[in-house]
Design a protein around this motif. Structure first.
Motif, PDB file in Angstrom:
ATOM      1  N   ALA A  89     -60.952  18.203   9.386  1.00 57.34           N
ATOM      2  CA  ALA A  89     -59.567  17.718   9.450  1.00 57.34           C
ATOM      3  C   ALA A  89     -59.453  16.452  10.289  1.00 57.34           C
ATOM      4  N   HIS A  90     -60.221  16.369  11.370  1.00 59.87           N
ATOM      5  CA  HIS A  90     -60.160  15.168  12.214  1.00 59.87           C
ATOM      6  C   HIS A  90     -60.599  13.932  11.442  1.00 59.87           C
ATOM      7  N   LEU A  91     -61.569  14.069  10.542  1.00 56.96           N
ATOM      8  CA  LEU A  91     -62.021  12.926   9.748  1.00 56.96           C
ATOM      9  C   LEU A  91     -60.942  12.484   8.765  1.00 56.96           C
ATOM     10  N   TYR A  92     -60.286  13.455   8.142  1.00 55.07           N
ATOM     11  CA  TYR A  92     -59.236  13.112   7.181  1.00 55.07           C
ATOM     12  C   TYR A  92     -58.076  12.414   7.887  1.00 55.07           C
ATOM     13  N   LEU A  93     -57.712  12.920   9.048  1.00 55.16           N
ATOM     14  CA  LEU A  93     -56.635  12.290   9.823  1.00 55.16           C
ATOM     15  C   LEU A  93     -57.031  10.905  10.303  1.00 55.16           C
ATOM     16  N   SER A  94     -58.270  10.747  10.730  1.00 55.72           N
ATOM     17  CA  SER A  94     -58.760   9.452  11.184  1.00 55.72           C
ATOM     18  C   SER A  94     -58.720   8.435  10.048  1.00 55.72           C
ATOM     19  N   ASN A  95     -59.181   8.855   8.882  1.00 53.04           N
ATOM     20  CA  ASN A  95     -59.175   7.951   7.735  1.00 53.04           C
ATOM     21  C   ASN A  95     -57.751   7.625   7.305  1.00 53.04           C
ATOM     22  N   ARG A  96     -56.869   8.631   7.362  1.00 54.13           N
ATOM     23  CA  ARG A  96     -55.480   8.359   6.997  1.00 54.13           C
ATOM     24  C   ARG A  96     -54.845   7.411   8.005  1.00 54.13           C
ATOM     25  N   SER A  97     -55.192   7.551   9.288  1.00 57.60           N
ATOM     26  CA  SER A  97     -54.689   6.625  10.295  1.00 57.60           C
ATOM     27  C   SER A  97     -55.124   5.193   9.973  1.00 57.60           C
ATOM     28  N   ALA A  98     -56.382   5.024   9.595  1.00 57.07           N
ATOM     29  CA  ALA A  98     -56.874   3.687   9.228  1.00 57.07           C
ATOM     30  C   ALA A  98     -56.117   3.151   8.019  1.00 57.07           C
ATOM     31  N   CYS A  99     -55.841   4.011   7.074  1.00 60.20           N
ATOM     32  CA  CYS A  99     -55.106   3.609   5.880  1.00 60.20           C
ATOM     33  C   CYS A  99     -53.674   3.207   6.238  1.00 60.20           C
ATOM     34  N   LEU A 100     -53.038   3.998   7.072  1.00 58.40           N
ATOM     35  CA  LEU A 100     -51.679   3.667   7.515  1.00 58.40           C
ATOM     36  C   LEU A 100     -51.657   2.335   8.261  1.00 58.40           C
ATOM     37  N   GLN A 101     -52.703   2.058   9.029  1.00 60.62           N
ATOM     38  CA  GLN A 101     -52.798   0.769   9.710  1.00 60.62           C
ATOM     39  C   GLN A 101     -52.885  -0.364   8.692  1.00 60.62           C
ATOM     40  N   ALA A 102     -53.688  -0.158   7.649  1.00 66.54           N
ATOM     41  CA  ALA A 102     -53.829  -1.180   6.605  1.00 66.54           C
ATOM     42  C   ALA A 102     -52.490  -1.442   5.916  1.00 66.54           C
ATOM     43  N   LEU A 103     -51.635  -0.431   5.875  1.00 66.64           N
ATOM     44  CA  LEU A 103     -50.311  -0.559   5.269  1.00 66.64           C
ATOM     45  C   LEU A 103     -49.257  -1.032   6.275  1.00 66.64           C
ATOM     46  N   GLY A 104     -49.660  -1.217   7.535  1.00 67.60           N
ATOM     47  CA  GLY A 104     -48.727  -1.667   8.557  1.00 67.60           C
ATOM     48  C   GLY A 104     -47.782  -0.597   9.048  1.00 67.60           C
ATOM     49  N   ARG A 105     -48.111   0.657   8.820  1.00 71.29           N
ATOM     50  CA  ARG A 105     -47.270   1.783   9.252  1.00 71.29           C
ATOM     51  C   ARG A 105     -47.806   2.297  10.589  1.00 71.29           C
ATOM     52  N   TRP A 106     -47.537   1.521  11.616  1.00 70.30           N
ATOM     53  CA  TRP A 106     -48.177   1.724  12.917  1.00 70.30           C
ATOM     54  C   TRP A 106     -47.768   3.007  13.619  1.00 70.30           C
ATOM     55  N   ALA A 107     -46.502   3.400  13.536  1.00 71.88           N
ATOM     56  CA  ALA A 107     -46.063   4.620  14.211  1.00 71.88           C
ATOM     57  C   ALA A 107     -46.722   5.853  13.599  1.00 71.88           C
ATOM     58  N   ARG A 108     -46.767   5.905  12.280  1.00 67.77           N
ATOM     59  CA  ARG A 108     -47.433   7.046  11.618  1.00 67.77           C
ATOM     60  C   ARG A 108     -48.929   7.018  11.894  1.00 67.77           C
ATOM     61  N   ALA A 109     -49.511   5.819  11.935  1.00 62.96           N
ATOM     62  CA  ALA A 109     -50.943   5.699  12.245  1.00 62.96           C
ATOM     63  C   ALA A 109     -51.225   6.257  13.638  1.00 62.96           C
ATOM     64  N   ALA A 110     -50.343   5.938  14.589  1.00 63.62           N
ATOM     65  CA  ALA A 110     -50.510   6.445  15.954  1.00 63.62           C
ATOM     66  C   ALA A 110     -50.368   7.971  15.985  1.00 63.62           C
ATOM     67  N   ASP A 111     -49.413   8.502  15.219  1.00 65.47           N
ATOM     68  CA  ASP A 111     -49.234   9.962  15.170  1.00 65.47           C
ATOM     69  C   ASP A 111     -50.501  10.652  14.675  1.00 65.47           C
ATOM     70  N   ASP A 112     -51.090  10.129  13.589  1.00 65.27           N
ATOM     71  CA  ASP A 112     -52.321  10.722  13.066  1.00 65.27           C
ATOM     72  C   ASP A 112     -53.451  10.594  14.081  1.00 65.27           C
ATOM     73  N   ALA A 113     -53.539   9.440  14.725  1.00 68.23           N
ATOM     74  CA  ALA A 113     -54.604   9.231  15.717  1.00 68.23           C
ATOM     75  C   ALA A 113     -54.457  10.205  16.887  1.00 68.23           C
ATOM     76  N   ARG A 114     -53.221  10.470  17.311  1.00 68.53           N
ATOM     77  CA  ARG A 114     -53.000  11.455  18.373  1.00 68.53           C
ATOM     78  C   ARG A 114     -53.502  12.829  17.947  1.00 68.53           C
ATOM     79  N   ARG A 115     -53.269  13.180  16.695  1.00 68.00           N
ATOM     80  CA  ARG A 115     -53.748  14.470  16.188  1.00 68.00           C
ATOM     81  C   ARG A 115     -55.276  14.516  16.177  1.00 68.00           C
ATOM     82  N   VAL A 116     -55.909  13.387  15.832  1.00 65.32           N
ATOM     83  CA  VAL A 116     -57.373  13.319  15.844  1.00 65.32           C
ATOM     84  C   VAL A 116     -57.889  13.588  17.254  1.00 65.32           C
ATOM     85  N   VAL A 117     -57.313  12.889  18.223  1.00 65.87           N
ATOM     86  CA  VAL A 117     -57.739  13.032  19.624  1.00 65.87           C
ATOM     87  C   VAL A 117     -57.531  14.477  20.099  1.00 65.87           C
ATOM     88  N   ALA A 118     -56.426  15.100  19.687  1.00 60.66           N
ATOM     89  CA  ALA A 118     -56.162  16.484  20.084  1.00 60.66           C
ATOM     90  C   ALA A 118     -57.184  17.444  19.466  1.00 60.66           C
TER      91      ALA A 118
END
Length: 100
Positions: free
Chosen positions: A50-79
């Motif tokens: 799950a951490h890999l999927y969230l990490s990859n989705r965070s990278a994808c959200l960054q590519a789309l400029g959706r920074w707040a959602r990217a940060a949310d996913d990254a926080r979940r990865v770290v947790a």
């Protein structure tokens, strides 16, 4: 019924990995909307990666400029996996873009 549970979990993991593989191809081709949908499928299926999927989705959200959602996913990865460096990298990048 209890014997079926591992089979269901295994099937979910196989589907999640297939979604991630397809998402990775879409991401590599810069089809970020498709990649986002596929990573989201993998995230919803969860499992040991799950951490890999969230990490990859965070990278994808960054590519789309959706920074707040990217940060949310990254926080979940770290947790989920504090020793996974990419989670911290994605979080730092997203927070920097958000001016935090």
């Amino acid at each position: 019924a209890a014997a079926a549970a591992p089979d269901v979990a295994e099937a979910r993991a196989v589907v999640a990995e297939a979604a991630k593989a397809s998402a990775n191809k879409a991401f590599g081709s810069k089809n970020f909307d498709d990649a986002l949908a596929l990573y989201t499928t993998a995230v919803e299926l969860g499992g040991a990666n799950a951490h890999l999927y969230l990490s990859n989705r965070s990278a994808c959200l960054q590519a789309l400029g959706r920074w707040a959602r990217a940060a949310d996913d990254a926080r979940r990865v770290v947790a989920l996996k504090p020793d996974f460096a990419k989670g911290h990298l994605h979080l730092a990048r997203a927070l920097a873009r958000l001016g935090r």
